[in-house]
Enzyme design. Structure first.
Site, PDB file in Angstrom:
ATOM      1  N   HIS A  64      -9.799   3.264   4.468  1.00  0.00           N
ATOM      2  CA  HIS A  64      -8.719   2.525   4.069  1.00  0.00           C
ATOM      3  C   HIS A  64      -9.015   1.698   2.861  1.00  0.00           C
ATOM      4  O   HIS A  64      -9.739   0.693   2.931  1.00  0.00           O
ATOM      5  CB  HIS A  64      -8.112   1.793   5.303  1.00  0.00           C
ATOM      6  CG  HIS A  64      -6.941   0.546   4.797  1.00  0.00           C
ATOM      7  ND1 HIS A  64      -5.702   0.749   5.430  1.00  0.00           N
ATOM      8  CD2 HIS A  64      -6.946  -0.604   4.121  1.00  0.00           C
ATOM      9  CE1 HIS A  64      -4.740  -0.031   4.883  1.00  0.00           C
ATOM     10  NE2 HIS A  64      -5.744  -1.023   4.180  1.00  0.00           N
ATOM     11  N   GLY A  71      -3.210  -6.289  -4.745  1.00  0.00           N
ATOM     12  CA  GLY A  71      -2.876  -7.814  -5.077  1.00  0.00           C
ATOM     13  C   GLY A  71      -1.565  -7.769  -5.575  1.00  0.00           C
ATOM     14  O   GLY A  71      -0.577  -7.014  -5.521  1.00  0.00           O
ATOM     15  N   GLY A  72      -1.376  -8.817  -6.511  1.00  0.00           N
ATOM     16  CA  GLY A  72      -0.153  -8.950  -7.224  1.00  0.00           C
ATOM     17  C   GLY A  72       0.827 -10.191  -6.478  1.00  0.00           C
ATOM     18  O   GLY A  72       1.981 -10.465  -6.957  1.00  0.00           O
ATOM     19  N   TYR A 133       3.815  -0.796   2.426  1.00  0.00           N
ATOM     20  CA  TYR A 133       3.976  -1.904   3.291  1.00  0.00           C
ATOM     21  C   TYR A 133       5.429  -1.743   3.817  1.00  0.00           C
ATOM     22  O   TYR A 133       5.596  -1.715   4.888  1.00  0.00           O
ATOM     23  CB  TYR A 133       3.806  -3.421   2.474  1.00  0.00           C
ATOM     24  CG  TYR A 133       2.536  -4.189   2.677  1.00  0.00           C
ATOM     25  CD1 TYR A 133       1.318  -3.171   3.074  1.00  0.00           C
ATOM     26  CD2 TYR A 133       2.394  -5.342   2.645  1.00  0.00           C
ATOM     27  CE1 TYR A 133       0.155  -3.941   2.992  1.00  0.00           C
ATOM     28  CE2 TYR A 133       1.384  -5.986   2.807  1.00  0.00           C
ATOM     29  CZ  TYR A 133       0.200  -5.220   3.018  1.00  0.00           C
ATOM     30  OH  TYR A 133      -0.888  -5.708   2.866  1.00  0.00           O
ATOM     31  N   HIS A 198      -0.931  -1.746   8.751  1.00  0.00           N
ATOM     32  CA  HIS A 198      -1.229  -2.787   8.304  1.00  0.00           C
ATOM     33  C   HIS A 198      -0.909  -3.980   9.288  1.00  0.00           C
ATOM     34  O   HIS A 198       0.302  -4.234   9.605  1.00  0.00           O
ATOM     35  CB  HIS A 198      -0.950  -3.368   7.208  1.00  0.00           C
ATOM     36  CG  HIS A 198      -0.853  -4.969   6.678  1.00  0.00           C
ATOM     37  ND1 HIS A 198      -2.042  -5.317   5.957  1.00  0.00           N
ATOM     38  CD2 HIS A 198      -0.249  -5.759   7.038  1.00  0.00           C
ATOM     39  CE1 HIS A 198      -2.012  -6.486   5.750  1.00  0.00           C
ATOM     40  NE2 HIS A 198      -0.614  -6.987   6.241  1.00  0.00           N
ATOM     41  N   HIS A 227      -7.109  -4.066  10.229  1.00  0.00           N
ATOM     42  CA  HIS A 227      -7.139  -5.424  10.283  1.00  0.00           C
ATOM     43  C   HIS A 227      -7.364  -6.078  11.626  1.00  0.00           C
ATOM     44  O   HIS A 227      -7.056  -7.366  11.829  1.00  0.00           O
ATOM     45  CB  HIS A 227      -6.217  -6.287   9.546  1.00  0.00           C
ATOM     46  CG  HIS A 227      -5.827  -5.413   8.106  1.00  0.00           C
ATOM     47  ND1 HIS A 227      -6.864  -4.938   7.172  1.00  0.00           N
ATOM     48  CD2 HIS A 227      -4.595  -5.015   7.350  1.00  0.00           C
ATOM     49  CE1 HIS A 227      -6.273  -4.208   6.124  1.00  0.00           C
ATOM     50  NE2 HIS A 227      -4.821  -4.434   6.312  1.00  0.00           N
ATOM     51  N   ARG A 230      -8.449 -10.131  12.820  1.00  0.00           N
ATOM     52  CA  ARG A 230      -8.038 -11.426  12.332  1.00  0.00           C
ATOM     53  C   ARG A 230      -8.384 -12.638  13.105  1.00  0.00           C
ATOM     54  O   ARG A 230      -8.301 -13.796  12.501  1.00  0.00           O
ATOM     55  CB  ARG A 230      -6.562 -11.204  12.154  1.00  0.00           C
ATOM     56  CG  ARG A 230      -6.077 -10.281  10.993  1.00  0.00           C
ATOM     57  CD  ARG A 230      -4.757 -10.404  10.459  1.00  0.00           C
ATOM     58  NE  ARG A 230      -4.138  -9.528   9.746  1.00  0.00           N
ATOM     59  CZ  ARG A 230      -4.302  -9.571   8.324  1.00  0.00           C
ATOM     60  NH1 ARG A 230      -5.211 -10.772   7.699  1.00  0.00           N
ATOM     61  NH2 ARG A 230      -4.083  -8.369   7.383  1.00  0.00           N
ATOM     62  N   ASP A 288     -11.120  -1.863   2.902  1.00  0.00           N
ATOM     63  CA  ASP A 288      -9.865  -2.501   2.175  1.00  0.00           C
ATOM     64  C   ASP A 288     -10.340  -3.033   0.784  1.00  0.00           C
ATOM     65  O   ASP A 288      -9.773  -3.697   0.187  1.00  0.00           O
ATOM     66  CB  ASP A 288      -9.468  -3.565   3.028  1.00  0.00           C
ATOM     67  CG  ASP A 288      -7.978  -3.999   2.859  1.00  0.00           C
ATOM     68  OD1 ASP A 288      -7.009  -3.053   2.383  1.00  0.00           O
ATOM     69  OD2 ASP A 288      -7.613  -5.344   2.923  1.00  0.00           O
ATOM     70  N   SER A 292      -6.442  -7.267  -2.729  1.00  0.00           N
ATOM     71  CA  SER A 292      -6.887  -8.600  -2.593  1.00  0.00           C
ATOM     72  C   SER A 292      -7.006  -9.209  -1.455  1.00  0.00           C
ATOM     73  O   SER A 292      -6.409  -8.565  -0.498  1.00  0.00           O
ATOM     74  CB  SER A 292      -5.626  -9.538  -3.245  1.00  0.00           C
ATOM     75  OG  SER A 292      -4.367  -9.129  -2.911  1.00  0.00           O
TER      76      SER A 292
END
EC number: 3.4.19.-
Length: 386
Positions: A64, A71-72, A133, A198, A227, A230, A288, A292
């Protein structure tokens, strides 16, 4: 042709000190000694590498990462650049699975697929997921199942976001439908066809996935939440998910601020999962990288970002051994054999005769990369800075 002599081999299982013969794109033999073979070959036909004081491990499988950048969330100037082949190789990564993320407007599946092809031409093995996403997914053909069946490089779907303010807030039924489409694509093409999820910082965690599994015939192995470190609450959900038969993926890239706020490192999470009885083969790490690491305040306002790196995978392997006290075969499995097996990446993730000659030579003490081979070609020497 290469012969690597007198090297301690972790395949990832510990095989002891042996010699490795590499020819073409494959590992041809792993034997106690290949001295007789070396002496029988014409001079100049084979390069002999002295592996004394070194360790050979499989090339890392990063399942992954954002090879076209990410980003962005902070505007156009916060878009991260495409990943460079040399940086991936120097980190000991020889197989990658690329994905889009938040931004599927200025980045596209065509762009992602082209980058996969470019990385293959440069010498590493590469695939990608179809989607992003938000729903509806951005695909190449207009149909997720067709993407997986007809495009060799596409092996699954994702990353679809849940528990995140940047997601499209999907319902359990929508997730089930996507998983079904990916599953059928996998069945028809002999691929894994998994749905990469995600998981954001929302308090609901993976409850949507539990609802999707409970309300359908789709097995939980079709979903791969990532992820999962977290915070402790999400990790606890991951333990329950894995004990029930699912897979969990942990993100190696992090920053000190996230750790201070409760994020759990991959290496620590691995120890916790094993202590709670989770089978090792259910656990994987991914970097990842290229994406970002955005920081949002309590109002959801963007504060800044850091860019992830592939070097984080070996960083976590070292921490698992040197800090968590795990043995090297256990620390290596989540970045080699486990993701390769889950994603049906043939010839990847294990050092054995007949497999692709993807291997990394590490310094025995520091566990830092000295040389990296991908499909029998030396693609990096000297390692990468963490």
């Amino acid at each position: 042709m290469y012969i690597i002599k007198n090297i301690d081999i972790y395949a990832p299982a510990a095989l002891g000190r042996k010699d490795i013969l590499v020819g073409g794109t494959q590992i041809l033999a792993i034997e106690e000694s290949l001295e007789a073979l070396v002496s029988s070959l014409p001079r100049g036909r084979v390069r002999v590498i002295d592996g004394s004081g070194s360790i050979a491990i499989p090339g890392l499988v990063d399942n992954h990462l954002h090879i076209t950048g990410g980003g962005g969330e902070g505007g156009f100037t916060s878009r991260t650049p495409e990943m460079e082949f040399s940086r991936i190789a120097a980190a000991g990564v020889t197989s990658v699975v690329g994905t889009l993320g938040t931004d599927a407007s200025t980045r596209s599946m065509n762009n992602l697929l082209a980058k996969v092809k470019a990385l293959r031409e440069q010498g590493i093995s590469a695939w990608c997921y179809s989607g992003n996403y938000q729903l509806p997914l951005r695909t190449v053909t207009g149909n997720l199942t067709d993407d997986i069946v007809l495009i060799e490089e596409i092996i699954g779907a994702g990353e679809v976001a849940i528990a995140d303010h940047r997601s499209s807030q999907p319902s359990p039924a929508e997730l089930t439908r996507l998983a079904s489409q990916a599953r059928v694509g996998g069945l028809l093409s002999g691929k894994a066809g998994t749905l990469n999820i995600h998981v954001g910082a929302g308090t609901e965690g993976i409850s949507l996935l539990e609802e999707a599994v409970a309300g359908s015939e789709i097995p939980r192995t079709q979903f791969v939440p990532t992820h999962m470190g977290r915070d402790q609450a999400l990790l606890n959900q991951g333990i329950s998910w894995a004990l029930a038969g699912g897979y969990v993926d942990f993100t190696a890239c992090t920053v000190q601020q996230f750790l201070d706020e409760g994020e759990i490192r991959c290496s620590s999470a691995l120890n916790m999962l094993l202590d709670n009885g989770v089978p090792l083969d259910r656990i994987s790490f991914s970097s990842d990288a290229g994406g970002s690491l955005p920081d949002f305040n309590e109002q959801g306002e963007y504060q800044g970002m850091t860019v992830g790196s592939c070097t984080s995978l070996l960083d976590e392997v070292r921490l698992a051994v040197h800090v968590e006290g795990l043995d090297l075969p256990t620390a290596l499995a989540p970045v080699t054999e486990n993701p390769a097996k889950r994603l049906k990446l043939q010839g990847k993730g294990r050092l054995q005769a007949g497999n692709d000659a993807d291997l990394v030579i590490l310094d025995q003490q520091s566990l830092k990369p000295l040389q990296v081979f991908a499909r029998g070609t030396l693609i990096s020497e000297g390692g990468a800075d963490s």
